[in-house]
Structure formats: C-alpha cells, structure tokens
Write an enzyme that holds these catalytic residues in place. Structure first.
Site, PDB file in Angstrom:
ATOM      1  N   GLY A 133       0.820  -1.211   0.000  1.00 33.87           N
ATOM      2  CA  GLY A 133       0.000   0.000   0.000  1.00 33.87           C
ATOM      3  C   GLY A 133       0.848   1.253   0.000  1.00 33.87           C
TER       4      GLY A 133
ATOM      5  N   CYS B 119       5.116  -6.413   1.430  1.00 33.23           N
ATOM      6  CA  CYS B 119       5.548  -5.013   1.359  1.00 33.23           C
ATOM      7  C   CYS B 119       4.995  -4.219   2.548  1.00 33.23           C
ATOM      8  CB  CYS B 119       5.132  -4.432   0.000  1.00 33.23           C
ATOM      9  SG  CYS B 119       6.033  -2.949  -0.430  1.00 33.23           S
ATOM     10  N   TYR B 120       4.045  -3.303   2.336  1.00 33.54           N
ATOM     11  CA  TYR B 120       3.466  -2.570   3.471  1.00 33.54           C
ATOM     12  C   TYR B 120       2.923  -3.550   4.505  1.00 33.54           C
ATOM     13  CZ  TYR B 120       0.571   0.835   6.005  1.00 33.54           C
ATOM     14  OH  TYR B 120       0.010   1.631   6.974  1.00 33.54           O
TER      15      TYR B 120
ATOM     16  N   HIS C 272       7.056  -8.406  -4.093  1.00 26.37           N
ATOM     17  CA  HIS C 272       5.686  -8.767  -4.492  1.00 26.37           C
ATOM     18  C   HIS C 272       5.650 -10.128  -5.192  1.00 26.37           C
ATOM     19  CE1 HIS C 272       3.712  -4.922  -3.569  1.00 26.37           C
ATOM     20  NE2 HIS C 272       4.942  -4.441  -3.736  1.00 26.37           N
TER      21      HIS C 272
ATOM     22  N   GLU D 114       3.104 -11.691  -6.112  1.00 26.07           N
ATOM     23  CA  GLU D 114       1.960 -11.735  -7.033  1.00 26.07           C
ATOM     24  C   GLU D 114       2.308 -11.185  -8.415  1.00 26.07           C
ATOM     25  OE1 GLU D 114       2.467  -9.712  -4.556  1.00 26.07           O
ATOM     26  OE2 GLU D 114       1.530  -7.758  -4.764  1.00 26.07           O
TER      27      GLU D 114
ATOM     28  N   ASP E 106     -17.272  -9.759 -21.280  1.00 32.36           N
ATOM     29  CA  ASP E 106     -17.996  -9.936 -20.013  1.00 32.36           C
ATOM     30  C   ASP E 106     -19.504  -9.848 -20.200  1.00 32.36           C
ATOM     31  OD1 ASP E 106     -15.376  -9.727 -19.245  1.00 32.36           O
ATOM     32  OD2 ASP E 106     -15.576  -7.602 -18.738  1.00 32.36           O
TER      33      ASP E 106
ATOM     34  N   LYS F 129     -11.623 -11.937 -15.286  1.00 33.06           N
ATOM     35  CA  LYS F 129     -11.912 -12.059 -16.713  1.00 33.06           C
ATOM     36  C   LYS F 129     -11.577 -13.442 -17.281  1.00 33.06           C
ATOM     37  CE  LYS F 129     -11.893  -9.030 -20.610  1.00 33.06           C
ATOM     38  NZ  LYS F 129     -12.719  -7.967 -20.066  1.00 33.06           N
TER      39      LYS F 129
END
Ligand code: XMP
Length: 523
Positions: free
Chosen positions: A60, A87-88, A179, A181, A237, A379
């Site tokens: 963040g 991280c944060y 990170h 991710e 979508d 998605k």
C-alpha cells in the site's frame, strides 16, 4: 439481490491500497484456492459464514506510523491463522511485533536480486527452503524493515542489504518485502503455494471450469420468473453474462440492449447484432451516435470525455428502460470482481487513475434488482465459462475494448471524420494480426489517432496529415503490461497499408512503453 459468493471458504486478502491487491486474489485462484479482498482497516473479523484458512496483507501507499496510516486491526493480530505480509503488509507485521522500520532510505523499484539465508528457518516454513533459490524479485517500496524484532528471523536480503523476507520464530507469520503476485518475481507462484498448501494446509477448492452449472442454478433461484434487462457492449464480459442468463432463464426472460455511441470499431454494431442473433439472445440496438458526438464536440480532457460518455450511456439506457419498465424485474450486468474492488467498494483508497464507466446508479433509479453473475470472478474465469457455454473463440478470446471506445484513442477533440479515420486504421492493424497469427500473441492491440500533423511525400506531392500510433501489449490482466514483440517487418507492412489506404494519415509509429509507467490506453 446480488448473487452470493460461489464458495464459503478460502483466503482473506486485507487491502491497504496497493495497485497489485487484485493480482494477489487472482494468483491464489490460479493455484486452486478461492480468495476474497476486504478493507485492511476493517475493525471486525468477517462473519462466520466465510471460513478462512489464512490472511494475506497487501502492499500500500502509506508509510507505517505516519499520521493517517493504516495499522493492523486487533482481530488480525489476535488471529491464530497464518499470515503473509507483502511489502506494506510486512512492515505492518514487523511494527506490530516491535520491529524497527525506516522510511525513504532504501527505495527499490523493479527487478531486484534476492539472496536467501536459511540457517534459522522455523520448522513451520520448512518447505520454503526446498522451493526457493536466490532469485530476481519485483520490488516497489520506499520504506523497509531496518531490524525485525528478535521474535523474527531474517531469511533473505537484497544486494543492497534490505531485509527481503522475515518469518516469526513460532507463529506462522511470514513477511515479504517484494511482491510474489507480480509475474517478474521468479518464484512468486511457489511462495504463494508454499503459504497456501504447506503452511495454511488449505484444501484446493477453486476451479472456474466447474462454475457453469452452479451459476445457472444460482441465477434461476435469484430471478425465478422475473425478466432481466441487460446492457451489453459486445465485449467478453457482458456477452458471456447475456448468454449465461439466457441459458439459465430462456430467451423470453432476457432482453439485451446495445448502445451504439458511434465510438465503436469498424462495423462493430452490425457484427454484434449478428453474433447475438446466432447466440439466441434477444437484442435491441439504440443508435445514439448523433447525441454522443454532439455532447463530445470540442471536449479534449480525457476525464471529461469519460464522464460525458458514462452519463450519456446511462441516459440512453434509462430512456429505453423507462419506456418498458413494467416488463422488467432485474437489471443484468457483466460486472467483474476487479470492477467491484476498483470502484473502492470497500474504501481501501487505491488512487483512481481513470474513471471507468459502467451503469452504476441505474438499479436504484429504475427500481430493478441487480443480477451480476460475475461479481466474484476475474476475466479469465469468465472466458472459461464462455467457452463452456459454447460461445465461439472469436468472441470469447477477443481483445478487451474500453467502454468509452475510440473516444480514448482519439487524442484531443472527437468528430465523425476522426472516428472514421481511426476505424479504418485500426481495422487494418487487427486484420493483419489475424492474418499473421499474431492476434492471440498479444493481450490487446489497437490504433490511436494523435493530434499531430507531420509532413510527408506521396508521389511528387507534399502531404501534411495526421499521425497514427499502433499499440500492442502483452498482459495477463491489464494491470501491468509489456510491449508486444511484433516483428518490425510486420509493423512496416501494416504502417504502409494504413498510409496507402487511409486517407488522412501519412505517418505511423509504434508505442514501446510498458505499463507502468504508461497505461494501456492513451487516455
Ligand atoms: P489502462 O488504460 O487503464 O487499461 O491501462 C487497462 C485495461 O482496461 C481497459 N479500459 C477500460 N475498460 N471501461 C472498460 O470497460 C473503461 O472505461 C476502460 N478504460 C480502460 C483497457 O482497454 C485495458 O484493457
């Protein structure tokens, strides 16, 4: 009534406003477990109807300890569940345990080398050692942990001696300064898998290909004998949502509305009508080109364009709905999980980069209940459902197209002639990508019309015409993007076909910027 969540167990991701929070949820689902995002400053634990195996604290923009910075809620520190701080999130974890942080002294951004030291590895995290080697990780921080509390061990440092990984000696708490991710972290997936399966001992409970039957049952339960009005854009979508609703309820209970705002790709309106006809979905097209062009005339500011289009879209839809109000009980939307999170539904305060337009606000005005079958999905999961419904690849695997359409690809003021020029150029680019089997090698590709004229020579004559930029990006979700590695000979051919065939363009350039720092669309 929105559709309830698809499963009642999984992981909680506490959001502290990182641009990457959604990616954490996506990565967890990719490895086979369900994950939901909640506000990181929420002071109460989620209700008992969601059983969580572990907690992930996101990154963040705050600085721990600064005025207004978010801290770890008491229910999190009191929880006995494993926690992964990113991280944060790692800094919050370190601070809550009495560690020392520092601010602004060790900024690291981008790919960074990480070196592990396993000598004090706690037993609960043993599998990390077999999975991880020294590697490249993705960093994006200004603050870091100067010295963790003695209850923690440090398991890795960067080459700049920044603490990269910490683990509590007893409690299953792990902190990562980088990170996992983000795709650029080499063993990101392995780290997440080790946390989920080895440390939290969570069962696999997520496979989007098995979602179809469950979705159909839930829609039938929710809508019953009601009738659904559904706004469609021709994109993946809303198309998959309209087909899913029609499959669940029957064609008589679903009516799709398509607003032609005059900012679509070449021949798009006709194409969408044909596709919906083939898919057996009732569709009405509202031709609103003139109204949109008139309200957009002379407008150059990107955010203003987006706002006007969002408002006009709602007006067009509302006008139709009011004329047919008695017929409908529900409003269908193809809202995805990222839309729900990004519209700051939980108030975590990520910065707004662009205001996406949707039909928000309509359900209350029209007194219709919402049906959003994809409210908890990403998605790629919607694409999986689309394939299972038998929607042709041409539709399911289409490149994404922004709601405001070509308005955000014509830089500066918009008029019908510029739309025509851009449509022609874009169609040539896309046709060539298909012909050279390159279309599916990029996440998205399109042409942009620049408000720049340049001098050229055609035959023996001087020209002074518009410049067109081609953009092709690689991505897995559009949140970060790389530059499409298209052969230069291919680009030269596309450029020359555009200049030859599109009257008004005499120069073509290729955009070679990643996201970040650029965004995918130019506006
Ligand atoms: P940016 O430009 O933000 O785009 O990097 C990320 C992805 O989102 C698409 N995009 C939109 N999609 N409504 C949409 O439905 C919008 O207002 C909108 N703006 C951008 C963009 O095409 C890319 O795939």
């Amino acid at each position: 009534m929105q559709l309830q969540r698809p499963v009642n167990e999984g992981f909680l991701i506490l959001d502290y406003g990182s641009q990457y929070t959604l990616l954490i949820a996506r990565r967890l689902r990719e490895i086979g477990v369900y994950a939901e995002i909640i506000d990181g400053s929420r002071q109460t634990a989620p209700s008992e109807d969601f059983h969580f195996h572990g907690i992930i604290l996101s990154g963040g923009p705050d600085s721990v300890g600064e005025e207004g910075a978010r801290s770890l809620p008491a229910w999190v520190t009191a929880s006995t569940k494993p926690i992964l701080g990113i991280c944060y999130g790692m800094q919050l974890m370190a601070e809550a345990s009495g560690g020392k942080l520092r601010s602004g002294q060790s900024r690291e951004y981008g790919k960074t080398h990480l070196k592990f030291d396993w000598k004090d590895l706690p037993a609960y995290a043993a599998s990390l050692k077999t999975l991880l080697q020294d590697q490249i990780v993705w960093m994006s921080h200004g603050d870091d942990v100067e010295a963790p509390h003695s209850s923690f061990v440090t398991l890795a440092y960067t080459d700049e001696k920044v603490v990269g990984v910490i683990a509590h000696r007893e409690k299953p708490w792990i902190g990562l300064q980088f990170h996992p991710e983000v795709q650029h972290t080499e063993c990101g997936e392995e780290i997440l898998k080790a946390f989920v399966f080895d440390i939290c001992k969570a069962p696999r409970n997520w496979d989007s290909s098995q979602m179809l039957e469950a979705s159909i049952d839930r829609i039938r339960q929710n809508v019953g004998k009601g009738k659904v009005l559904m706004a469609v854009s021709g994109g993946v979508d809303s198309t998959v949502a309209a087909v899913l609703l029609t499959r669940a309820l029957g064609a008589a209970q679903v009516h799709a509305i398509f607003v032609d705002h005059g900012l679509l790709r070449k021949d798009e309106a006709k194409w969408v009508q044909e596709q919906f006809h083939l898919l057996g979905v009732q569709l009405t097209t509202l031709d609103k080109k003139k109204e949109f062009y008139s309200d957009l005339a002379g407008v150059t500011d990107p955010e203003q364009k987006r706002k006007i289009i969002g408002r006009k879209f709602i007006e067009a839809f509302e006008e139709f709905a009011k004329g047919h109000q008695k017929e409908f009980t529900h409003l269908g939307q193809g809202t995805l999980y990222p839309d729900v999170i990004e519209s700051a539904g939980h108030g975590a305060g990520a910065k707004v980069i662009k205001s996406h337009h949707n039909v928000g606000g309509l359900p209350e005005k029209l007194a219709l209940e919402l049906v959003e079958p994809f409210r908890f999905l990403f998605k790629d999961e919607v694409r999986t459902i689309g394939r299972a419904l038998g929607i042709p690849p041409l539709l399911v695997d289409r490149h994404p197209f922004p709601g405001p359409g070509l308005a955000v690809r014509i830089i500066g003021a918009i008029d019908a002639e510029k739309v025509r020029i851009l449509q022609e150029a874009d169609a040539i680019f896309i046709k060539n990508l298909h012909e050279h089997n390159l279309y599916h090698q990029v996440w998205q590709a399109f042409a942009v019309l620049l408000p720049v004229k340049s001098v050229g020579v055609m035959g023996d004559n001087r020209t002074y015409q518009d410049v067109c930029a081609l953009r092709a990006v690689t991505a897995s979700d559009g949140m970060t993007a790389g530059v499409g590695d298209l052969p230069i000979s291919f680009l030269v051919n596309v450029g020359s076909e555009i200049v030859r065939k599109v009257h008004g363009i005499n120069r073509v350039v290729y955009d070679v910027t990643t996201k970040p720092p650029a965004t995918i669309e130019w506006e």
